[in-house]
Enzyme design. Structure first.
Site, mmCIF file in Angstrom:
data_model
loop_
_atom_site.group_PDB
_atom_site.id
_atom_site.type_symbol
_atom_site.label_atom_id
_atom_site.label_comp_id
_atom_site.label_asym_id
_atom_site.label_seq_id
_atom_site.Cartn_x
_atom_site.Cartn_y
_atom_site.Cartn_z
ATOM 1 N N HIS A 1 0.820 -1.225 0.000
ATOM 2 C CA HIS A 1 0.000 0.000 0.000
ATOM 3 C C HIS A 1 0.849 1.268 0.000
ATOM 4 O O HIS A 1 0.484 2.268 0.610
ATOM 5 C CB HIS A 1 -0.959 0.037 1.201
ATOM 6 C CG HIS A 1 -1.546 -1.296 1.533
ATOM 7 N ND1 HIS A 1 -2.241 -2.050 0.601
ATOM 8 C CD2 HIS A 1 -1.516 -2.026 2.676
ATOM 9 C CE1 HIS A 1 -2.615 -3.181 1.178
ATOM 10 N NE2 HIS A 1 -2.186 -3.194 2.414
ATOM 11 N N ARG A 2 2.008 1.220 -0.600
ATOM 12 C CA ARG A 2 2.907 2.378 -0.677
ATOM 13 C C ARG A 2 3.486 2.792 0.678
ATOM 14 O O ARG A 2 3.996 3.889 0.827
ATOM 15 C CB ARG A 2 2.220 3.592 -1.339
ATOM 16 C CG ARG A 2 1.822 3.337 -2.791
ATOM 17 C CD ARG A 2 3.094 3.092 -3.616
ATOM 18 N NE ARG A 2 2.841 2.795 -5.021
ATOM 19 C CZ ARG A 2 2.804 1.565 -5.542
ATOM 20 N NH1 ARG A 2 2.933 0.496 -4.767
ATOM 21 N NH2 ARG A 2 2.642 1.391 -6.835
ATOM 22 N N LEU A 3 3.353 1.916 1.676
ATOM 23 C CA LEU A 3 3.919 2.240 2.991
ATOM 24 C C LEU A 3 5.330 1.647 3.063
ATOM 25 O O LEU A 3 5.593 0.676 3.771
ATOM 26 C CB LEU A 3 3.020 1.704 4.116
ATOM 27 C CG LEU A 3 1.580 2.233 4.074
ATOM 28 C CD1 LEU A 3 0.775 1.696 5.253
ATOM 29 C CD2 LEU A 3 1.575 3.768 4.103
#
Ligand SMILES: Cc1cc2nc3c(=O)[nH]c(=O)nc-3n(C[C@H](O)[C@H](O)[C@H](O)COP(=O)(O)O)c2cc1C
Length: 221
Positions: free
Chosen positions: A195-197
């Site tokens: 999730h782009r984390l």
């Protein structure tokens, strides 16, 4: 630019699911983690796992980048070899600030180094040059890297001429060939996350920290 209905670069993305990098797993200094990731890049059979993008700037502040191979590293820094008349070497002669980037994105990773480049001693260069295959040594003599040439034939005829000249005995080190050691001032480790984390940790030299000598911060992805 031509319209391409089959492939839209804006749609090129994927999830990064190889697992994160946690603060508890970080060594006090960056070198062991760099070594661990480099080893994994080699084991993963990436093409040219030691390839790094080297950025330098010219006198107008214009950045330039090119790929160069890492040839050695230890606590004193990261070493590469090149032609001393090349564009990069000329830029480093007037501004020794440098950035290196290891593009291990096949493993959802990148490592970014900032530091200062310093010319290697002739002793170190001779030692490495002597270890290269003879044709590579001759190749170093042939190419006045980054100068303008009229045709490939110029290189090929010069190579044959020098192969003949150096057919007996050892190939001497050209005076215009050498290397640089990049002393590391900061090293950032980037590990892709879901999730782009993504996980990002930056090590920065901290002279005040007598025990470890490095300050570690997590950066937002
Ligand atoms: C995979 C790869 C490895 C390379 N390794 C080196 C190297 O170790 N040393 C070098 O001088 N150039 C190397 N090059 C060529 C450089 O990218 C570049 O063309 C050359 O050094 C001239 O750069 P400059 O004009 O900016 O100085 C390599 C290129 C590639 C694609």
């Amino acid at each position: 630019m031509a319209d391409n209905n089959d492939f839209d670069v804006a749609d090129s993305r994927r999830e990064y699911t190889r697992g994160g990098l946690r603060r508890a797993d970080l060594p006090a200094a960056p070198q062991p983690l760099f070594e661990h990731w480099l080893k994994q890049a080699c084991e993963a059979k990436l093409a040219d796992p030691t390839a790094m993008v080297v950025a330098t700037v010219d006198e107008h502040g214009q950045p330039f980048q090119r790929i160069v191979l890492l040839k050695h590293y230890d606590e004193k820094g990261l070493v590469f070899y090149t032609n001393l008349g090349s564009r990069k070497a000329q830029q480093l002669a007037s501004n020794s600030r440098i950035s290196l980037l290891f593009p291990w994105h096949m493993l959802d990773r990148q490592v970014i180094v900032l530091g200062q480049a310093e010319r290697l001693s002739t002793f170190e260069v001779v030692k490495y040059f002597a270890s290269r295959p003879k044709d590579s040594q001759i190749g170093a003599w042939v190419s006045h890297q980054s100068s303008r040439i009229s045709a490939r034939g110029v290189l090929e005829s010069k190579f044959l001429e020098l192969k003949q000249k150096f057919s007996q005995g050892e190939v001497p080190l050209p005076s215009f060939w050498g290397g640089f050691r990049v002393s590391v001032e900061s090293m950032e480790f980037w590990q892709g996350g879901e999730h782009r984390l993504h996980d990002r940790f930056i090590y920065q030299r901290d002279v005040a920290d007598k025990e470890n000598g490095w300050k570690i911060d997590r950066l937002a992805p």
